[in-house]
Design a protein around this motif. Structure first.
Motif, PDB file in Angstrom:
ATOM      1  N   CYS A   1       0.844  -1.193   0.000  1.00  0.00           N
ATOM      2  CA  CYS A   1       0.000   0.000   0.000  1.00  0.00           C
ATOM      3  C   CYS A   1       0.882   1.246   0.000  1.00  0.00           C
ATOM      4  CB  CYS A   1      -0.902  -0.014   1.225  1.00  0.00           C
ATOM      5  SG  CYS A   1      -1.879   1.494   1.462  1.00  0.00           S
ATOM      6  N   LEU A   3       0.294   4.022   1.291  1.00  0.00           N
ATOM      7  CA  LEU A   3       0.158   4.796   2.522  1.00  0.00           C
ATOM      8  C   LEU A   3       0.798   4.088   3.711  1.00  0.00           C
ATOM      9  CD1 LEU A   3      -3.512   6.081   2.081  1.00  0.00           C
ATOM     10  CD2 LEU A   3      -1.385   7.314   1.621  1.00  0.00           C
ATOM     11  N   CYS A   4       0.361   2.851   3.988  1.00  0.00           N
ATOM     12  CA  CYS A   4       0.823   2.168   5.200  1.00  0.00           C
ATOM     13  C   CYS A   4       1.892   1.112   4.923  1.00  0.00           C
ATOM     14  CB  CYS A   4      -0.362   1.515   5.915  1.00  0.00           C
ATOM     15  SG  CYS A   4      -1.081   0.116   5.033  1.00  0.00           S
ATOM     16  N   CYS A  35      -6.461   1.187   4.935  1.00  0.00           N
ATOM     17  CA  CYS A  35      -6.336   2.642   4.895  1.00  0.00           C
ATOM     18  C   CYS A  35      -7.616   3.303   4.417  1.00  0.00           C
ATOM     19  CB  CYS A  35      -5.176   3.034   3.977  1.00  0.00           C
ATOM     20  SG  CYS A  35      -3.563   2.665   4.700  1.00  0.00           S
ATOM     21  N   LEU A  68     -10.824   7.884   4.996  1.00  0.00           N
ATOM     22  CA  LEU A  68      -9.489   7.332   5.252  1.00  0.00           C
ATOM     23  C   LEU A  68      -9.367   6.997   6.732  1.00  0.00           C
ATOM     24  CD1 LEU A  68      -7.245   9.763   3.185  1.00  0.00           C
ATOM     25  CD2 LEU A  68      -7.777   7.394   2.628  1.00  0.00           C
ATOM     26  N   SER A  71      -4.404   5.025   9.670  1.00  0.00           N
ATOM     27  CA  SER A  71      -3.217   4.628   8.909  1.00  0.00           C
ATOM     28  C   SER A  71      -3.246   5.221   7.506  1.00  0.00           C
ATOM     29  CB  SER A  71      -3.118   3.101   8.830  1.00  0.00           C
ATOM     30  OG  SER A  71      -4.287   2.543   8.261  1.00  0.00           O
ATOM     31  N   GLY A  72      -4.452   5.518   6.987  1.00  0.00           N
ATOM     32  CA  GLY A  72      -4.574   6.086   5.657  1.00  0.00           C
ATOM     33  C   GLY A  72      -4.189   7.551   5.559  1.00  0.00           C
TER      34      GLY A  72
END
Length: 240
Positions: A1, A3-4, A35, A68, A71-72
């Motif tokens: 991902c 983002l995370c 996320c 979101l 974590s997003g």
């Protein structure tokens, strides 16, 4: 991902042309921490087919139609496609996981997808003979001779079960077990390194460790990743 850096229940790619953002979502499991929280009334498939990432919405000056998670909210890290890759998938019985993995890798490679070379083999003792490996790996060797370069990274997936001591299983047909004098022997287990050597033969010996193997992915039921003896040995297969 992007983002995370995790996978959630699955990672979906932004449908905006040229965007390299991929973000994880939840398909309804109780363990994943995605996320993106999919809006109610929309299936995961519908959401995936029309997904636009937060960065693209921001560039349009529009608000995201989804929420979101904590974590997003991490900084976006675009996923960079590999120009070429060799994906090897060793599996026990079912091929569904292999098929999904190969399709996903081709999608993530974007316009480089024609440079994805795949090879799969069922983990059965019949496929450990030098003659079988010679014929089975011939097509892979022809593809590799096509000019992708000696530093083409490999990723190896192993989908099987493990015993309580962390060794990985491979199948033994009844006809062979009877010849060996066993009535109910249907499988045997070996350390991961031995399994890779037995099923990839000369190819495994030829791989320059560390420089070439990008990842060893274990899709395994049992204690292989928690075993204090086997897990360090598996790490050494990649880290040297």
């Amino acid at each position: 991902c992007s983002l995370c850096r995790d996978v959630g229940d699955g990672v979906i790619c932004c449908t905006t042309l040229g965007c390299d953002i991929a973000i994880c979502i939840s398909y309804g499991s109780n363990t994943a921490s995605p996320c993106i929280i999919i809006p109610q009334g929309i299936s995961a498939e519908q959401f995936m087919n029309s997904f636009v990432c937060p960065r693209c919405y921001m560039q349009r000056g529009e608000a995201t139609p989804y929420i979101l998670s904590t974590s997003g909210l991490a900084p976006v890290q675009p996923v960079k496609a590999l120009p070429n890759l060799v994906a090897i998938y060793l599996h026990s019985d079912e091929t569904l996981g292999r098929n999904h993995m190969f399709v996903g890798l081709k999608h993530l490679m974007g316009h480089y997808h024609s440079n994805l070379i795949t090879y799969s083999e069922r983990l059965t003792i019949k496929h450990t003979t030098p003659m079988h490996q010679h014929h089975s790996l011939a097509a892979l060797h022809r593809d590799l001779a096509g000019g992708l370069g000696s530093r083409t990274p490999y990723v190896i997936f192993v989908e099987t079960h493990s015993d309580p001591d962390g060794r990985l299983f491979f199948h033994i047909p009844k006809a062979i077990s009877h010849k060996l004098g066993y009535e109910n022997l249907t499988a045997a287990s070996v350390p991961a390194g031995v399994l890779l050597y037995r099923f990839l033969g000369e190819l495994w010996q030829a791989l320059p460790l560390v420089k070439t193997i990008r990842g060893l992915m274990l899709i395994v039921c049992g204690g292989s990743l928690a075993n204090s003896t086997q897990f360090p040995l598996m790490r050494r297969l990649v880290e040297g």
